[in-house]
Structure formats: C-alpha cells, structure tokens
Write an enzyme that holds these catalytic residues in place. Structure first.
Site, PDB file in Angstrom:
ATOM      1  N   ASP A 122     144.760  27.203 -19.806  1.00  0.00           N
ATOM      2  CA  ASP A 122     145.721  26.934 -18.732  1.00  0.00           C
ATOM      3  C   ASP A 122     146.644  25.830 -19.210  1.00  0.00           C
ATOM      4  O   ASP A 122     146.219  24.933 -19.946  1.00  0.00           O
ATOM      5  CB  ASP A 122     144.987  26.497 -17.457  1.00  0.00           C
ATOM      6  CG  ASP A 122     144.188  27.624 -16.820  1.00  0.00           C
ATOM      7  OD1 ASP A 122     144.648  28.776 -16.865  1.00  0.00           O
ATOM      8  OD2 ASP A 122     143.108  27.338 -16.273  1.00  0.00           O
ATOM      9  N   ASP A 136     147.694  34.207 -14.589  1.00  0.00           N
ATOM     10  CA  ASP A 136     147.486  33.838 -13.185  1.00  0.00           C
ATOM     11  C   ASP A 136     148.743  34.125 -12.355  1.00  0.00           C
ATOM     12  O   ASP A 136     148.646  34.545 -11.193  1.00  0.00           O
ATOM     13  CB  ASP A 136     147.109  32.362 -13.078  1.00  0.00           C
ATOM     14  CG  ASP A 136     145.821  32.033 -13.811  1.00  0.00           C
ATOM     15  OD1 ASP A 136     144.939  32.902 -13.909  1.00  0.00           O
ATOM     16  OD2 ASP A 136     145.701  30.889 -14.301  1.00  0.00           O
TER      17      ASP A 136
END
Length: 161
Positions: A122, A136
């Site tokens: 991330d 995402d």
C-alpha cells in the site's frame, strides 16, 4: 437474446484487456512504491495526501493479519460469490461488465502479491483514513457502481408495482 460470435469475442477481448491493463497499472505502481518510497514519504497535498510505502499482511484494514489460510481463501470465496451474482442477476447491464473488470483487476492485483510476497503493498495515504493502492481503488469503483446499479434495479422494480 443470443450474442453473435463476433460480439462475444469483443466482450472477451474487452474483459481481458481491461483486467490485464488495470492489474498491470496496479502492480507497476506497487513496484514504483517499493523502489522509490521505502524509508521515504512524499507529501502531495499538505498533510492530507501523501505517498508512503507500507505492507499489509492482512485483508482490508489488516483483518486476518498473520492467518495465511484465511488471507488466501477468503478473497477467492468473495470473488466467486460476486461472479455468481454478476452472471445470474447483472449480466444484462453493460455497466455491470465494466464494473466487473474493475473488480477482477483489483482482486488479481492484490492476490498476486499475497501469494507471491505474503503481503500487499500500500502506498497512497489519505490523512485520517487509510493507506491503499490502485487495486483497492479498482475494487472501490466496482463497489460504487454495484451500489448505484442495485439502487437503480430496486427503483425500476418499485416503478413496476
């Protein structure tokens, strides 16, 4: 209504190109994050938006962290259920096919990393919210389209009554 062979091939090409393209964007940006953001933060919008490298060995917000079996099995079950819903109830809506491409690409982008690396990269951080990646975002786009489509279907059903 039966689709002609040419139309089915175009749809399949759309799915494949879309999934590979979006998955490629996700994996490439994760690679860039690993190369350029380890031990570094880049502020983009004051303290609101920044880029920083983080790994998540769980699912959404760290759920099931450390439980490799659940991390690998749950997403497969979820995508199977979503695909069943798509092909039973939503396949007549063109926008559902576009949304499905985003869902599948988001699944593959994160799942490939989970299988190969044991964690997901991330790197996009919104202050006070979460740190996430393009996979995402793809899944969030699917969720938004899915909710809007379900509201539309419910509204159309209510109009018929």
């Amino acid at each position: 209504m039966q689709l002609g062979r040419s139309t089915r091939m175009k749809k399949l090409a759309f799915y494949i190109a879309g999934v590979f393209g979006l998955t490629g964007i996700d994996l490439f940006t994760k690679y860039l994050a690993k190369v350029h953001l380890v031990n570094r933060e880049i502020m983009l919008v004051n303290d609101f938006l920044r880029l920083q490298y983080v790994t998540n060995d769980g699912i959404s917000f760290g759920f099931f962290s450390g439980n490799r079996f659940m991390i690998l099995v749950n997403p497969v079950i979820a995508i199977f259920i979503v695909q069943m819903i798509h092909f039973i109830f939503l396949k007549k809506y063109k926008i559902a096919h576009v949304a499905n491409v985003f869902m599948i690409a988001g699944f593959f982008g994160n799942y490939i990393e989970r299988v190969m690396l044991g964690a997901v990269t991330d790197f996009i951080s919104i202050s006070g919210f979460a740190i996430f990646n393009f996979a995402d975002i793809w899944i969030s786009i699917w969720e938004i389209i899915f909710i809007i489509l379900m509201c539309h279907i419910a509204w159309e059903d209510n109009k018929k009554k």
